[in-house]
Design a protein around this motif. Structure first.
Motif, PDB file in Angstrom:
ATOM      1  N   LEU A 134       0.824  -1.207   0.000  1.00 11.87           N
ATOM      2  CA  LEU A 134       0.000   0.000   0.000  1.00 11.87           C
ATOM      3  C   LEU A 134       0.858   1.256   0.000  1.00 11.87           C
ATOM      4  CD1 LEU A 134      -3.299   0.702   1.698  1.00 11.87           C
ATOM      5  CD2 LEU A 134      -1.422   2.250   2.230  1.00 11.87           C
ATOM      6  N   ARG A 135       1.883   1.295   0.829  1.00  9.30           N
ATOM      7  CA  ARG A 135       2.722   2.499   0.897  1.00  9.30           C
ATOM      8  C   ARG A 135       3.347   2.793  -0.457  1.00  9.30           C
ATOM      9  NH1 ARG A 135       8.306   3.156   1.760  1.00  9.30           N
ATOM     10  NH2 ARG A 135       8.868   5.256   2.521  1.00  9.30           N
ATOM     11  N   ALA A 136       3.933   1.775  -1.089  1.00 12.53           N
ATOM     12  CA  ALA A 136       4.611   1.977  -2.368  1.00 12.53           C
ATOM     13  C   ALA A 136       3.638   2.431  -3.449  1.00 12.53           C
ATOM     14  CB  ALA A 136       5.323   0.699  -2.794  1.00 12.53           C
ATOM     15  N   GLY A 143      -4.351  -1.194  12.406  1.00 12.59           N
ATOM     16  CA  GLY A 143      -3.318  -2.203  12.279  1.00 12.59           C
ATOM     17  C   GLY A 143      -2.234  -1.828  11.280  1.00 12.59           C
ATOM     18  N   GLU A 144      -1.792  -2.820  10.499  1.00 13.73           N
ATOM     19  CA  GLU A 144      -0.698  -2.614   9.555  1.00 13.73           C
ATOM     20  C   GLU A 144      -1.082  -1.638   8.438  1.00 13.73           C
ATOM     21  OE1 GLU A 144       2.458  -3.644   9.838  1.00 13.73           O
ATOM     22  OE2 GLU A 144       1.832  -4.377  11.824  1.00 13.73           O
ATOM     23  N   LEU A 145      -2.354  -1.623   8.065  1.00 13.92           N
ATOM     24  CA  LEU A 145      -2.772  -0.709   7.003  1.00 13.92           C
ATOM     25  C   LEU A 145      -2.615   0.745   7.445  1.00 13.92           C
ATOM     26  CD1 LEU A 145      -5.896  -2.381   5.362  1.00 13.92           C
ATOM     27  CD2 LEU A 145      -3.650  -2.012   4.347  1.00 13.92           C
ATOM     28  N   ARG A 147      -3.846  15.058   6.390  1.00 15.07           N
ATOM     29  CA  ARG A 147      -4.737  14.861   7.540  1.00 15.07           C
ATOM     30  C   ARG A 147      -5.170  13.401   7.558  1.00 15.07           C
ATOM     31  NH1 ARG A 147      -5.179  18.317   3.537  1.00 15.07           N
ATOM     32  NH2 ARG A 147      -7.458  18.536   3.422  1.00 15.07           N
ATOM     33  N   LEU A 148      -5.104  12.778   8.736  1.00 10.72           N
ATOM     34  CA  LEU A 148      -5.445  11.362   8.875  1.00 10.72           C
ATOM     35  C   LEU A 148      -6.619  11.193   9.822  1.00 10.72           C
ATOM     36  CD1 LEU A 148      -1.994  11.602   9.040  1.00 10.72           C
ATOM     37  CD2 LEU A 148      -2.334   9.178   8.556  1.00 10.72           C
ATOM     38  N   LEU A 149      -7.578  10.387   9.403  1.00  6.88           N
ATOM     39  CA  LEU A 149      -8.783  10.122  10.185  1.00  6.88           C
ATOM     40  C   LEU A 149      -8.816   8.640  10.581  1.00  6.88           C
ATOM     41  CD1 LEU A 149     -11.007  12.023   7.685  1.00  6.88           C
ATOM     42  CD2 LEU A 149     -10.993  12.625  10.116  1.00  6.88           C
ATOM     43  N   PRO A 150      -8.536   8.306  11.852  1.00  8.74           N
ATOM     44  CA  PRO A 150      -8.685   6.922  12.298  1.00  8.74           C
ATOM     45  C   PRO A 150     -10.161   6.629  12.606  1.00  8.74           C
ATOM     46  CG  PRO A 150      -7.813   8.271  14.080  1.00  8.74           C
ATOM     47  CD  PRO A 150      -7.983   9.187  12.896  1.00  8.74           C
ATOM     48  N   ILE A 151     -10.885   6.127  11.596  1.00 13.98           N
ATOM     49  CA  ILE A 151     -12.338   5.981  11.685  1.00 13.98           C
ATOM     50  C   ILE A 151     -12.762   4.698  12.391  1.00 13.98           C
ATOM     51  CG2 ILE A 151     -14.433   5.682  10.290  1.00 13.98           C
ATOM     52  CD1 ILE A 151     -13.462   8.561  10.398  1.00 13.98           C
ATOM     53  N   GLY A 152     -12.004   3.609  12.189  1.00 12.96           N
ATOM     54  CA  GLY A 152     -12.390   2.337  12.794  1.00 12.96           C
ATOM     55  C   GLY A 152     -11.215   1.382  12.826  1.00 12.96           C
ATOM     56  N   PHE A 153     -11.427   0.264  13.514  1.00 16.49           N
ATOM     57  CA  PHE A 153     -10.336  -0.678  13.749  1.00 16.49           C
ATOM     58  C   PHE A 153     -10.797  -2.101  13.440  1.00 16.49           C
ATOM     59  CE2 PHE A 153     -10.446   2.735  17.015  1.00 16.49           C
ATOM     60  CZ  PHE A 153      -9.491   3.558  16.439  1.00 16.49           C
ATOM     61  N   ALA A 154     -11.250  -2.304  12.196  1.00 16.45           N
ATOM     62  CA  ALA A 154     -11.781  -3.607  11.807  1.00 16.45           C
ATOM     63  C   ALA A 154     -10.739  -4.709  11.908  1.00 16.45           C
ATOM     64  CB  ALA A 154     -12.343  -3.538  10.386  1.00 16.45           C
ATOM     65  N   SER A 155      -9.458  -4.343  11.858  1.00 21.94           N
ATOM     66  CA  SER A 155      -8.393  -5.340  11.988  1.00 21.94           C
ATOM     67  C   SER A 155      -8.285  -5.876  13.406  1.00 21.94           C
ATOM     68  CB  SER A 155      -7.051  -4.723  11.593  1.00 21.94           C
ATOM     69  OG  SER A 155      -6.667  -3.735  12.533  1.00 21.94           O
ATOM     70  N   GLY A 156      -8.864  -5.162  14.363  1.00 21.66           N
ATOM     71  CA  GLY A 156      -8.744  -5.534  15.764  1.00 21.66           C
ATOM     72  C   GLY A 156      -7.569  -4.878  16.459  1.00 21.66           C
ATOM     73  N   GLU A 157      -6.737  -4.145  15.730  1.00 23.25           N
ATOM     74  CA  GLU A 157      -5.560  -3.496  16.308  1.00 23.25           C
ATOM     75  C   GLU A 157      -5.722  -1.985  16.251  1.00 23.25           C
ATOM     76  OE1 GLU A 157      -0.772  -2.875  15.456  1.00 23.25           O
ATOM     77  OE2 GLU A 157      -1.803  -4.594  14.555  1.00 23.25           O
ATOM     78  N   VAL A 158      -5.757  -1.352  17.414  1.00 29.12           N
ATOM     79  CA  VAL A 158      -5.815   0.109  17.486  1.00 29.12           C
ATOM     80  C   VAL A 158      -4.401   0.642  17.293  1.00 29.12           C
ATOM     81  CG1 VAL A 158      -6.367   2.095  18.916  1.00 29.12           C
ATOM     82  CG2 VAL A 158      -7.784   0.036  19.039  1.00 29.12           C
ATOM     83  N   PRO A 159      -4.165   1.471  16.271  1.00 26.71           N
ATOM     84  CA  PRO A 159      -2.789   1.901  15.982  1.00 26.71           C
ATOM     85  C   PRO A 159      -2.258   2.874  17.018  1.00 26.71           C
ATOM     86  CG  PRO A 159      -4.336   3.013  14.525  1.00 26.71           C
ATOM     87  CD  PRO A 159      -5.133   1.993  15.284  1.00 26.71           C
ATOM     88  N   GLN A 160      -0.949   2.787  17.231  1.00 25.02           N
ATOM     89  CA  GLN A 160      -0.246   3.756  18.053  1.00 25.02           C
ATOM     90  C   GLN A 160       0.374   4.797  17.118  1.00 25.02           C
ATOM     91  OE1 GLN A 160      -0.556   3.424  21.513  1.00 25.02           O
ATOM     92  NE2 GLN A 160      -1.992   1.922  20.680  1.00 25.02           N
TER      93      GLN A 160
END
Length: 318
Positions: free
Chosen positions: A193-195, A212-214, A227-240
């Motif tokens: 995704l990054r590339a 998560g990783e995404l 600007r980044l919007l952390p809308i949800g955590f469907a992966s189960g991992e809340v990003p730091q």
């Protein structure tokens, strides 16, 4: 009335018979015709949602139906009005009582299942991208989980707002749904995704429904002042979120929870919904209801969300 009701922590919600509710002051009674399901309903049932109601409760955060009774002090509404309500809870039932301040009238041209599928997904995307992130025409918007109920609306609204939209999703079928909603570029789960985003010029706004990783990859694919919007955590991992990287790239991470506005500025939600309904009547928005199920199949509907097998919204009809 029949309702899908949870009575104890760690227990199993079940369809049961409950007394018909009676509206109090400032409230309305509604015969519910349809209820949209959301990933947050699953979290509520587990007791892990940030805004889980006190037990016992009936889940179901967004409903559409017909007013059947009024509490004292309610003006501007009458029995028989077709309405949509971001209820927060109580939607998976044949009837409900809700605060009149949360009500938006819906036109006859709008089916109940569209109104029930409309509020949280479109409302979240519209308020997040417009009111909070100030997405501008010509900017690049990256949407992760772009074929889900919320992500798909971000693709649609981002395109309406004049952005170039990059959609990430898992599987060719989900990518096809995102493309049909207006995505300009598609990224599959097996791609870097990054590339890919950097090849496309980087992201100015990130709408992340996965975490998560995404999230980590999207964060690294941002342009300066994104600007980044952390809308949800469907992966189960809340990003730091690494504050030093925010500083170096002049990034802004924007908190947004539409349910919070119901408590301190409900008019912002109802105004947004009124705008969105106007776009719907103009044919500019096309809600994607992938699964329409009766109340006695609510558990099958929740499983579709849990297993991430739905594209668009799952709606329960009464």
């Amino acid at each position: 009335m029949r309702a899908y009701h949870l009575t104890s922590a760690g227990g199993q919600a079940r369809l049961t018979d409950l007394p018909d509710p009676v509206p109090g002051p400032g409230q309305i009674g509604v015969t519910i015709r349809a209820c949209g399901l959301n990933f947050a309903d699953l979290l509520m049932l587990k007791g892990t949602y940030q805004d889980t109601p006190s037990l016992p409760f009936t889940p179901g955060m967004e409903i559409a139906g017909v007013i059947d009774s009024l509490g004292t002090g309610v003006t501007g509404l009458t029995p028989g009005d077709r309405v949509a309500i971001y209820s927060g809870q109580g939607g998976l039932a044949q009837r409900g009582v809700f605060d009149a301040a949360r009500v938006v009238k819906i036109p006859d041209e709008m089916p109940f299942e569209h109104a029930a599928a409309f509020q949280i997904a479109y409302g979240t995307s519209h308020m997040a991208l417009d009111y909070r992130a100030r997405l501008q025409p010509g900017e690049t918007l990256l949407v992760t989980g772009a074929a889900g109920g919320v992500g798909l609306t971000a693709v649609e609204i981002g395109k309406l707002m004049g952005a170039t939209v990059i959609a990430q999703a898992r599987g060719d079928d989900k990518l096809a749904v995102a493309k049909a909603a207006g995505a300009d570029h598609l990224i599959g789960a097996d791609e870097d995704l990054r590339a890919r985003v950097l090849e496309l010029g980087g992201a100015d706004v990130v709408y992340d429904a996965v975490g998560g990783e995404l999230w980590k990859a999207a964060f690294r694919a941002c342009n300066p002042e994104a600007r980044l919007l952390p809308i949800g955590f469907a992966s189960g991992e809340v990003p730091q979120i690494p504050a030093n990287h925010i500083l170096v790239k002049n990034l802004t991470v924007i908190g947004f929870y539409i349910g919070g506005y119901l408590k301190f500025r409900p008019e912002a939600v109802t105004q947004s919904l009124a705008t969105l309904i106007g776009w719907y009547l103009q044919g500019r928005l096309k809600p994607h209801v992938s699964n329409l199920l009766p109340l006695d199949q609510v558990e099958e509907g929740l499983a579709l969300l849990r297993d991430r097998r739905s594209t668009g919204k799952v709606v329960i009809t009464m």
